[in-house]
Design a protein around this motif. Structure first.
Motif, short mmCIF file in Angstrom:
data_model
loop_
_atom_site.label_atom_id
_atom_site.label_comp_id
_atom_site.label_asym_id
_atom_site.label_seq_id
_atom_site.Cartn_x
_atom_site.Cartn_y
_atom_site.Cartn_z
N GLU A 92 46.79 53.03 43.06
CA GLU A 92 45.98 53.54 42.20
C GLU A 92 46.49 52.04 40.93
O GLU A 92 47.69 52.56 40.86
CB GLU A 92 46.53 54.70 41.70
CG GLU A 92 45.25 54.59 40.36
CD GLU A 92 45.50 56.12 39.70
OE1 GLU A 92 45.90 56.40 38.64
OE2 GLU A 92 45.56 57.17 39.98
N SER A 94 43.99 50.96 37.97
CA SER A 94 44.02 51.84 37.19
C SER A 94 43.08 52.96 37.69
O SER A 94 43.01 53.11 38.73
CB SER A 94 43.08 51.07 36.37
OG SER A 94 41.70 50.70 36.81
N PRO A 95 42.86 54.34 36.65
CA PRO A 95 41.78 55.52 36.69
C PRO A 95 40.70 55.07 37.09
O PRO A 95 40.46 55.97 38.39
CB PRO A 95 41.76 55.65 35.45
CG PRO A 95 42.79 55.68 35.15
CD PRO A 95 43.21 53.81 34.81
N SER A 96 40.06 54.48 37.48
CA SER A 96 38.91 53.72 38.01
C SER A 96 39.13 52.74 39.20
O SER A 96 38.32 52.04 39.99
CB SER A 96 37.66 52.90 37.33
OG SER A 96 38.40 51.05 36.71
N LEU A 97 40.35 51.80 39.94
CA LEU A 97 40.05 51.44 40.75
C LEU A 97 41.52 51.16 41.76
O LEU A 97 42.75 51.56 41.04
CB LEU A 97 40.70 49.89 40.41
CG LEU A 97 40.43 48.76 40.55
CD1 LEU A 97 39.06 48.18 41.20
CD2 LEU A 97 41.04 47.31 40.14
N THR A 98 41.41 50.99 43.19
CA THR A 98 42.57 52.12 44.12
C THR A 98 42.87 50.66 44.46
O THR A 98 42.17 49.81 45.52
CB THR A 98 42.08 52.48 44.49
OG1 THR A 98 41.75 53.74 44.22
CG2 THR A 98 42.88 53.19 46.02
N TYR A 185 35.17 46.11 43.12
CA TYR A 185 35.20 46.99 41.23
C TYR A 185 33.99 47.87 41.26
O TYR A 185 34.00 49.06 41.03
CB TYR A 185 34.77 46.32 40.64
CG TYR A 185 36.42 45.70 40.32
CD1 TYR A 185 37.16 45.62 38.65
CD2 TYR A 185 36.44 43.82 40.56
CE1 TYR A 185 38.35 45.29 39.24
CE2 TYR A 185 37.98 43.33 40.55
CZ TYR A 185 38.74 44.18 39.30
OH TYR A 185 39.97 43.37 39.67
N THR A 186 32.26 47.73 42.48
CA THR A 186 31.54 48.96 42.21
C THR A 186 31.67 49.66 42.76
O THR A 186 31.24 50.61 42.50
CB THR A 186 30.34 48.44 43.25
OG1 THR A 186 30.69 47.53 44.37
CG2 THR A 186 29.55 46.87 42.12
N GLY A 188 34.47 51.14 43.67
CA GLY A 188 36.70 51.16 42.76
C GLY A 188 37.72 51.43 44.34
O GLY A 188 38.70 51.33 43.66
#
Length: 202
Positions: A92, A94-98, A185-186, A188
């Motif tokens: 992980e 960030s909270p929105s990206l793995t 990024y779309t 995640g």
């Protein structure tokens, strides 16, 4: 027939404005039909390119296959190409990206041009080699360069809970910096590439 042509010509000359408007309408309608047709073709091509950029240039994906199942696919004459890849775990960012690490076999990496295009260096070949994009390296706080070591703590999950997930830490050598793939990024998820037979080192 000659009288009809003469009558039509006289009618056109007597109603010049109407004739010109009809001619303009015909030209415009032809242009609009052509533009709409081209737009549909362009949109279709854009959808195809976006699908390739996000998911790779492939028609089907089979998950969690064993060696016998893979061999059966490779021998199936109905299939023109069978690529092989292994999901090696995630981290992980960030909270929105793995970050997901993939191990590509043979020339399978070519199917995923958006996540395997090299900006600097080369794609991994040996087991403990890795290639990451510049934006991923920034997320990781990595300040080194090609040839330097980078340590990642990864989690491996299997779909449908067919086995327990597990965590492991691995030290890689950075062999390549990939081009940034912002389409990831779309969804995640962004992808990193590791060398073959990574699991043989654990």
């Amino acid at each position: 027939m000659k009288s009809y042509r003469t009558l039509a010509l006289k009618e056109l000359l007597s109603q010049k404005v109407t004739s010109i408007l009809i001619l303009i309408a015909v030209v415009l309608s032809t242009m609009m039909t052509t533009i709409v047709g081209q737009s549909i073709g362009v949109l279709s091509a854009m959808r195809e390119q976006q699908a390739i950029a996000i998911g790779g240039n492939r028609y089907a994906t089979f998950l969690q296959m064993n060696a016998d199942q893979l061999h059966a696919l490779e021998q199936d004459e109905r299939l023109s190409y069978v690529g092989k890849s292994i999901y090696m775990g995630s981290l992980e960012l960030s909270p929105s990206l793995t970050l997901g690490l993939m191990e590509y076999w043979d020339d399978t990496a070519a199917i995923y041009p958006s996540s395997t295009s090299v900006e600097e260096g080369r794609l991994p070949e040996a087991p403990m080699e890795i290639a990451l994009s510049e934006d991923i390296l920034k997320y990781l706080g990595f300040e080194g360069g090609i040839g330097d070591k980078i340590t990642l703590s990864l989690q491996k999950n299997l779909r449908h809970n067919i086995a327990d997930s597990y965590s492991y830490t691995a030290e890689f050598v950075l062999t390549g910096i990939l081009k940034n793939n912002y389409l990831g990024y779309t969804s995640g998820t962004v992808t990193g590439v590791v060398g073959k037979e990574l699991l043989n080192n654990f």
